[in-house]
Design a protein around this motif. Sequence first.
Motif, PDB file in Angstrom:
ATOM      1  N   TYR A 145      -2.237  -4.611  -5.602  1.00  0.00           N
ATOM      2  CA  TYR A 145      -2.139  -3.441  -4.729  1.00  0.00           C
ATOM      3  C   TYR A 145      -1.181  -2.398  -5.305  1.00  0.00           C
ATOM      4  CZ  TYR A 145      -4.941  -5.301  -0.902  1.00  0.00           C
ATOM      5  OH  TYR A 145      -5.994  -5.763  -0.136  1.00  0.00           O
ATOM      6  N   GLN A 146      -0.100  -2.846  -5.920  1.00  0.00           N
ATOM      7  CA  GLN A 146       0.830  -1.902  -6.535  1.00  0.00           C
ATOM      8  C   GLN A 146       0.173  -1.145  -7.686  1.00  0.00           C
ATOM      9  OE1 GLN A 146       4.104  -4.495  -7.576  1.00  0.00           O
ATOM     10  NE2 GLN A 146       5.120  -4.247  -5.586  1.00  0.00           N
ATOM     11  N   LEU A 147      -0.650  -1.849  -8.461  1.00  0.00           N
ATOM     12  CA  LEU A 147      -1.315  -1.223  -9.603  1.00  0.00           C
ATOM     13  C   LEU A 147      -2.322  -0.164  -9.163  1.00  0.00           C
ATOM     14  CD1 LEU A 147      -1.861  -4.308 -11.925  1.00  0.00           C
ATOM     15  CD2 LEU A 147      -0.391  -2.345 -12.373  1.00  0.00           C
ATOM     16  N   ILE A 148      -2.934  -0.340  -7.995  1.00  0.00           N
ATOM     17  CA  ILE A 148      -3.906   0.670  -7.527  1.00  0.00           C
ATOM     18  C   ILE A 148      -3.230   1.684  -6.594  1.00  0.00           C
ATOM     19  CG2 ILE A 148      -5.826  -0.925  -7.780  1.00  0.00           C
ATOM     20  CD1 ILE A 148      -5.923  -1.184  -4.733  1.00  0.00           C
ATOM     21  N   GLY A 149      -1.909   1.551  -6.438  1.00  0.00           N
ATOM     22  CA  GLY A 149      -1.160   2.531  -5.648  1.00  0.00           C
ATOM     23  C   GLY A 149      -1.273   2.340  -4.160  1.00  0.00           C
ATOM     24  N   LYS A 150      -1.477   1.068  -3.736  1.00  0.00           N
ATOM     25  CA  LYS A 150      -1.581   0.764  -2.318  1.00  0.00           C
ATOM     26  C   LYS A 150      -0.532  -0.260  -1.930  1.00  0.00           C
ATOM     27  CE  LYS A 150      -5.412   3.160  -2.186  1.00  0.00           C
ATOM     28  NZ  LYS A 150      -5.500   4.468  -1.480  1.00  0.00           N
ATOM     29  N   SER A 151      -0.209  -0.298  -0.645  1.00  0.00           N
ATOM     30  CA  SER A 151       0.677  -1.343  -0.143  1.00  0.00           C
ATOM     31  C   SER A 151      -0.164  -2.499   0.340  1.00  0.00           C
ATOM     32  CB  SER A 151       1.545  -0.824   0.999  1.00  0.00           C
ATOM     33  OG  SER A 151       0.744  -0.326   2.053  1.00  0.00           O
ATOM     34  N   SER A 152       0.305  -3.716   0.092  1.00  0.00           N
ATOM     35  CA  SER A 152      -0.468  -4.913   0.462  1.00  0.00           C
ATOM     36  C   SER A 152      -0.324  -5.223   1.938  1.00  0.00           C
ATOM     37  CB  SER A 152      -0.006  -6.113  -0.358  1.00  0.00           C
ATOM     38  OG  SER A 152       1.372  -6.341  -0.172  1.00  0.00           O
TER      39      SER A 152
END
Length: 210
Positions: free
Chosen positions: A203-210
Amino acid sequence: MTPYDQALADSEAGTVTPAHPRPTREQAERAVRTLIEFVGENPDREGLQDTPKRVVKSYEELFSGYLYDPAEILARTFEEVEEYDEIVLLRDVRFESFCEHHMLPIIGTAHVAYFPNDRVVGISKLARVIDAYARRMQIQERLTAQIAQAIETVLEPRGVAVVIESEHHCMSTRGVHKHGVSMVTTRMLGCFKEDPDRRREFYQLIGKSS
């Protein structure tokens, strides 16, 4: 010849078996002509005379996913990975699909990752798998699951993660007319489902919070 043109040629030559028997091009063009009449237009009007042919030709491209076998797309892999043991991610892959309920566009972005076991696949193949499933009559939930399952089955990685975000025109251009609304679906397999740290990293790599 583009991959689509080759797949279409293979289909017409009988080397690819469609999942469902296809009507002839002439039958398809007559169906489009009927729809033109249904909405109250004259299919013999100058501007509409070639529309049935154009629509059928565009459908061949828009729904070309039925001509491809995703397993074959992923079949060629590489084992010389120098013991690479981190996430492989293809993010922000734009796609176009069609809602199977109203045949209106689904326009979105896919993020696809896998944690390789002992082999990897060319990144263009991941994009082609997305298109192979997207260019069909779809619902987003099934599209997400199909992409993940194809990668899981063929590559046998330690894990697969797929996130899809899209706008459904069946919701924005008709019905409730809600614009700017996006739908998000996910499928986590293997280590991405079992290990919170791996999922968080994705999620961090795609710019989202898990």
